[in-house]
Design an enzyme around this catalytic site. Structure first.
Site, short mmCIF file in Angstrom:
data_model
loop_
_atom_site.label_atom_id
_atom_site.label_comp_id
_atom_site.label_asym_id
_atom_site.label_seq_id
_atom_site.Cartn_x
_atom_site.Cartn_y
_atom_site.Cartn_z
N HIS A 269 0.81 -1.21 0.00
CA HIS A 269 0.00 0.00 0.00
C HIS A 269 0.85 1.27 0.00
O HIS A 269 0.51 2.25 -0.66
CB HIS A 269 -0.90 -0.03 1.23
CG HIS A 269 -1.92 1.04 1.31
ND1 HIS A 269 -2.93 1.18 0.39
CD2 HIS A 269 -2.10 2.05 2.21
CE1 HIS A 269 -3.70 2.22 0.71
NE2 HIS A 269 -3.21 2.77 1.81
N PHE A 270 1.95 1.26 0.75
CA PHE A 270 2.84 2.42 0.83
C PHE A 270 4.08 2.16 -0.04
O PHE A 270 5.18 1.93 0.45
CB PHE A 270 3.21 2.71 2.28
CG PHE A 270 2.07 3.29 3.07
CD1 PHE A 270 1.66 4.59 2.87
CD2 PHE A 270 1.40 2.52 4.01
CE1 PHE A 270 0.60 5.13 3.59
CE2 PHE A 270 0.34 3.05 4.73
CZ PHE A 270 -0.06 4.36 4.52
#
Length: 295
Positions: A269-270
């Protein structure tokens, strides 16, 4: 290549202090970087120096996040519509009139609302795990959020509170990152976010925003129409292991923007935590080819 410094500044919008990072020449093409939940402009700490020699980068902390003011829920209406309007006013306060958008997570609906209201200001969009399509929603990760959106009760609030705990935030950073990249993740990132999320008043702020997320679903048809009519240049750089916004959300942009450029990266996600240099290179190539320099 000389590394230009990142400056940490504040401005006041509607009486609220908004913190932001700024780097690069003021007369260079502008990039407005909009972070997601549960982080802040801190997520751009590695990306900004990689682009600051040729772009003017500004990364605000949304109201209620990071070093920006966090008024109580009875002092500010925490909705995505209000955050988008505040962001538009922020750009005016710092003198940004045309810019490319970098959006991630919450930054996507905020940035896309801004684009709907002011399409003439947006030169391009870079979306890094920033969703605009129903198929981009990971079923398991979104189940508690959808339950809260449907009915806000103590029972539906409890599992959503867990999302912003230290363990819940760490899950967002680590999930989907292959073993060979796991040691690139700095634990400082999730401890930083968790400390800010634990401040007094954050419970009300974050629950209000999560409960309002359904208002973004209502705008998905308008976002798609904006893509089709504006033909805005769009680059999707996506952590393919993300379980919050899954890769189908990245591929979906091509339906409404056939020229969209989509890159799935072996991370979560990051994505900037593990692939900032790769993303910076993709962005620079994309923006150089697709965004004309204004005379």
């Amino acid at each position: 290549m000389s590394v230009l410094p990142t400056r940490h500044r504040t401005t006041t919008v509607r009486g609220h202090e908004i913190a932001y990072r700024e780097a690069g020449p003021a007369d260079a093409p502008a990039l407005l970087l909009l972070h997601g939940f549960p982080t802040s402009s801190h997520m751009f700490r590695d990306l900004i120096p990689l682009l600051a020699d040729r772009y003017h980068l500004i990364a605000p902390d949304h109201l209620g996040f990071g070093r920006s003011a966090a008024p109580a829920v009875d002092e500010f209406p925490y909705t995505f519509a209000e955050l988008a309007a505040l962001t538009a006013e922020f750009t005016e306060a710092v003198g940004l009139d045309r810019f490319a958008l970098y959006v991630q997570d919450y930054g996507a609906p905020i940035g896309l609302r801004l684009a709907l209201a002011h399409p003439e200001r947006v030169t391009a969009i870079v979306t890094q795990n920033g969703n605009a399509y129903e198929e981009g929603l990971g079923a398991e990760a979104w189940a508690p959020v959808l339950a809260l959106i449907e009915e806000r009760t103590p029972e539906t609030e409890a599992p959503v509170r867990a999302i912003r705990s230290l363990d819940g935030i760490r899950w967002q950073y680590e999930t989907g990152v292959p073993a060979e990249h796991r040691d690139l993740l700095s634990p400082d990132a999730w401890h930083h976010d968790a400390a800010l999320m634990a401040r007094e008043g954050q419970d009300g702020v974050q629950l209000a925003l999560i409960a309002d997320y359904g208002s973004n679903f209502v705008l998905y048809p308008a976002f798609k129409e904006y893509f089709r009519t504006s033909r805005v240049p769009l680059l999707a750089v996506w952590g393919e292991g993300d379980q919050v916004f899954v890769p189908a959300g990245a591929e979906a942009f091509r339906r409404d923007l056939p020229d969209a450029e989509v890159h799935l990266l072996p991370t979560g996600h990051f994505a900037l935590e593990t692939h900032a240099p790769r993303i910076a290179a993709l962005m620079d190539d994309f923006l150089t080819r697709r965004v004309p320099v204004r005379p």
